[in-house]
Enzyme design. Structure first.
Site, PDB file in Angstrom:
ATOM      1  N   THR A   7     -18.866 -17.451  11.497  1.00 51.82           N
ATOM      2  CA  THR A   7     -19.300 -17.426   9.976  1.00 51.82           C
ATOM      3  C   THR A   7     -19.686 -16.163   9.416  1.00 51.82           C
ATOM      4  OG1 THR A   7     -20.479 -18.548   8.116  1.00 51.82           O
ATOM      5  CG2 THR A   7     -21.646 -18.178  10.684  1.00 51.82           C
ATOM      6  N   HIS A   8     -19.376 -15.950   8.405  1.00 50.08           N
ATOM      7  CA  HIS A   8     -19.784 -14.390   7.579  1.00 50.08           C
ATOM      8  C   HIS A   8     -20.762 -14.911   6.636  1.00 50.08           C
ATOM      9  CE1 HIS A   8     -16.839 -12.528   9.461  1.00 50.08           C
ATOM     10  NE2 HIS A   8     -15.876 -13.248   9.204  1.00 50.08           N
ATOM     11  N   ASN A   9     -21.377 -16.144   6.651  1.00 47.52           N
ATOM     12  CA  ASN A   9     -22.539 -16.617   5.513  1.00 47.52           C
ATOM     13  C   ASN A   9     -23.873 -16.319   6.416  1.00 47.52           C
ATOM     14  OD1 ASN A   9     -24.422 -18.248   4.404  1.00 47.52           O
ATOM     15  ND2 ASN A   9     -23.113 -19.290   3.327  1.00 47.52           N
ATOM     16  N   GLY A  11     -26.965 -17.226   5.580  1.00 50.48           N
ATOM     17  CA  GLY A  11     -27.671 -18.304   5.777  1.00 50.48           C
ATOM     18  C   GLY A  11     -27.308 -19.176   6.953  1.00 50.48           C
ATOM     19  N   LYS A  12     -26.193 -19.442   6.972  1.00 50.41           N
ATOM     20  CA  LYS A  12     -25.584 -20.343   7.996  1.00 50.41           C
ATOM     21  C   LYS A  12     -25.999 -19.608   9.487  1.00 50.41           C
ATOM     22  CE  LYS A  12     -21.423 -22.318   6.164  1.00 50.41           C
ATOM     23  NZ  LYS A  12     -19.845 -22.028   6.694  1.00 50.41           N
ATOM     24  N   ASP A  69     -18.152 -25.822   8.991  1.00 51.57           N
ATOM     25  CA  ASP A  69     -17.751 -25.806   7.362  1.00 51.57           C
ATOM     26  C   ASP A  69     -18.571 -27.048   6.855  1.00 51.57           C
ATOM     27  OD1 ASP A  69     -15.631 -24.729   5.760  1.00 51.57           O
ATOM     28  OD2 ASP A  69     -15.445 -26.752   5.256  1.00 51.57           O
ATOM     29  N   ASP A 153     -29.712 -25.088  -1.911  1.00 50.62           N
ATOM     30  CA  ASP A 153     -30.852 -25.643  -1.544  1.00 50.62           C
ATOM     31  C   ASP A 153     -31.883 -25.765  -2.556  1.00 50.62           C
ATOM     32  OD1 ASP A 153     -30.023 -25.712   1.104  1.00 50.62           O
ATOM     33  OD2 ASP A 153     -31.077 -24.061   1.894  1.00 50.62           O
ATOM     34  N   LYS A 173     -36.301 -27.980   7.353  1.00 49.65           N
ATOM     35  CA  LYS A 173     -35.058 -28.415   6.833  1.00 49.65           C
ATOM     36  C   LYS A 173     -34.134 -28.594   8.243  1.00 49.65           C
ATOM     37  CE  LYS A 173     -30.741 -26.332   4.890  1.00 49.65           C
ATOM     38  NZ  LYS A 173     -30.180 -25.043   4.350  1.00 49.65           N
TER      39      LYS A 173
HETATM   40  P1  ITT Z   1     -18.160 -19.189   6.214  1.00 53.76           P
HETATM   41  O1  ITT Z   1     -16.859 -19.809   5.917  1.00 53.76           O
HETATM   42  O2  ITT Z   1     -17.930 -17.559   6.703  1.00 53.76           O
HETATM   43  O3  ITT Z   1     -18.890 -20.116   7.308  1.00 53.76           O
HETATM   44  P2  ITT Z   1     -18.856 -19.949   3.807  1.00 53.76           P
HETATM   45  O4  ITT Z   1     -20.169 -19.781   2.980  1.00 53.76           O
HETATM   46  O5  ITT Z   1     -17.573 -19.843   2.943  1.00 53.76           O
HETATM   47  O6  ITT Z   1     -19.035 -18.999   5.095  1.00 53.76           O
HETATM   48  P3  ITT Z   1     -17.938 -22.710   3.562  1.00 53.76           P
HETATM   49  O7  ITT Z   1     -16.753 -22.513   3.080  1.00 53.76           O
HETATM   50  O8  ITT Z   1     -18.535 -23.907   4.807  1.00 53.76           O
HETATM   51  O9  ITT Z   1     -18.805 -21.592   4.080  1.00 53.76           O
HETATM   52  O10 ITT Z   1     -19.026 -23.186   2.436  1.00 53.76           O
HETATM   53  C1  ITT Z   1     -20.312 -23.631   2.352  1.00 53.76           C
HETATM   54  C2  ITT Z   1     -20.739 -23.808   1.203  1.00 53.76           C
HETATM   55  O11 ITT Z   1     -21.677 -24.826   1.070  1.00 53.76           O
HETATM   56  C3  ITT Z   1     -21.952 -22.534   1.139  1.00 53.76           C
HETATM   57  O12 ITT Z   1     -21.385 -21.480   0.705  1.00 53.76           O
HETATM   58  C4  ITT Z   1     -23.010 -23.201   0.380  1.00 53.76           C
HETATM   59  O13 ITT Z   1     -22.911 -22.657  -1.141  1.00 53.76           O
HETATM   60  C5  ITT Z   1     -22.861 -24.549   0.731  1.00 53.76           C
HETATM   61  N1  ITT Z   1     -23.892 -24.927   1.747  1.00 53.76           N
HETATM   62  C6  ITT Z   1     -23.456 -25.425   3.173  1.00 53.76           C
HETATM   63  N2  ITT Z   1     -24.496 -25.726   3.426  1.00 53.76           N
HETATM   64  C7  ITT Z   1     -25.583 -25.599   2.956  1.00 53.76           C
HETATM   65  C8  ITT Z   1     -27.052 -25.496   3.059  1.00 53.76           C
HETATM   66  O14 ITT Z   1     -27.521 -26.060   4.200  1.00 53.76           O
HETATM   67  N3  ITT Z   1     -27.677 -25.205   1.826  1.00 53.76           N
HETATM   68  C9  ITT Z   1     -27.150 -25.008   0.740  1.00 53.76           C
HETATM   69  N4  ITT Z   1     -25.857 -24.931   0.530  1.00 53.76           N
HETATM   70  C10 ITT Z   1     -25.151 -25.080   1.694  1.00 53.76           C
END
Ligand code: ITT
Length: 196
Positions: A7-9, A11-12, A69, A153, A173
């Site tokens: 993942t590049h997110n 937060g994740k 995802d 969130d 959480k």
């Molecule tokens: P990666 O594909 O690189 O993992 P991404 O942000 O694009 O990162 P997703 O396609 O899975 O990932 O999109 C998930 C979105 O859903 C994320 O960007 C948030 O906006 C939302 N989301 C997922 N889990 C969440 C959480 O625990 N709290 C708040 N928002 C969340």
């Protein structure tokens, strides 16, 4: 064995790293390995997209890769934004822009039920795969509350806590979140797989 978190997110990454560390699973980020792999999320489901990301990063890193995802599914929006949660409102919006758009689109809606869904996929260099899913039910708040977490969130209200995800600590959480539940289920499957 080390696992790459596909993942590049940020937060994740933070949440997945902390949860997996509690279960003794050692992880590295794509950044730690100097990798940036852009995976097109063409799947129709969270599970399909998680597998696409896990397989792509595993192939490049030659290490087992764990992908998440996830998204927010709102009943009054027919389950949307769902798999489009990260892209809701188009490229120009940040997290705040996306949740303010959601609040706007929910204006006047009395049916506010929603859930977060998370699919975890793990791909191994030998071609084996593992999957797990988790969900957390709640409602869409009428205004943002709390600064914690990421994404939607501040507007995701959990009745059992009488708080939004944004008002919970990271530990609070993860104990009830879609991601925490999916990863707990995944770790169980991983332990069984590694024993074989
Ligand atoms: P990666 O594909 O690189 O993992 P991404 O942000 O694009 O990162 P997703 O396609 O899975 O990932 O999109 C998930 C979105 O859903 C994320 O960007 C948030 O906006 C939302 N989301 C997922 N889990 C969440 C959480 O625990 N709290 C708040 N928002 C969340």
């Amino acid at each position: 064995m080390k696992y790459v978190l596909a993942t590049h997110n940020p937060g994740k990454l933070r949440e997945m790293g902390a949860i997996l560390a509690r279960f003794g699973v050692e992880v590295v980020s794509p950044k730690d390995l100097g990798l940036t792999v852009d995976v097109e999320e063409t799947g129709a489901t969270f599970a399909e997209n998680a597998m696409l990301k896990a397989k792509a990063i595993c192939a490049v890193a030659q290490l087992p890769a764990i992908a998440d995802d996830s998204g927010l599914c709102v009943d009054a929006l027919n389950g949307g934004p769902g798999v489009y949660s990260a892209r809701y409102g188009g490229e120009g919006l940040d997290d705040r822009g996306r949740y303010m758009l959601l609040l706007n689109n929910m204006r006047g809606q009395t049916t506010r039920a929603a859930h977060f869904a998370c699919a975890i996929a793990c791909a191994f260099p030998n071609g084996d795969t593992l999957t797990a899913e988790g969900r957390c039910d709640g409602t869409i708040a009428f205004a943002p509350m709390g600064e914690g977490g990421f994404g939607y969130d501040p507007v995701f209200f959990v009745p059992e806590k009488a708080k939004t995800f944004g008002q919970l600590t990271a530990e609070e959480k993860s104990a009830i979140s879609h991601r925490g539940r999916a990863l707990e289920s995944f770790v169980g499957k991983l332990e069984t797989y590694l024993k074989k």
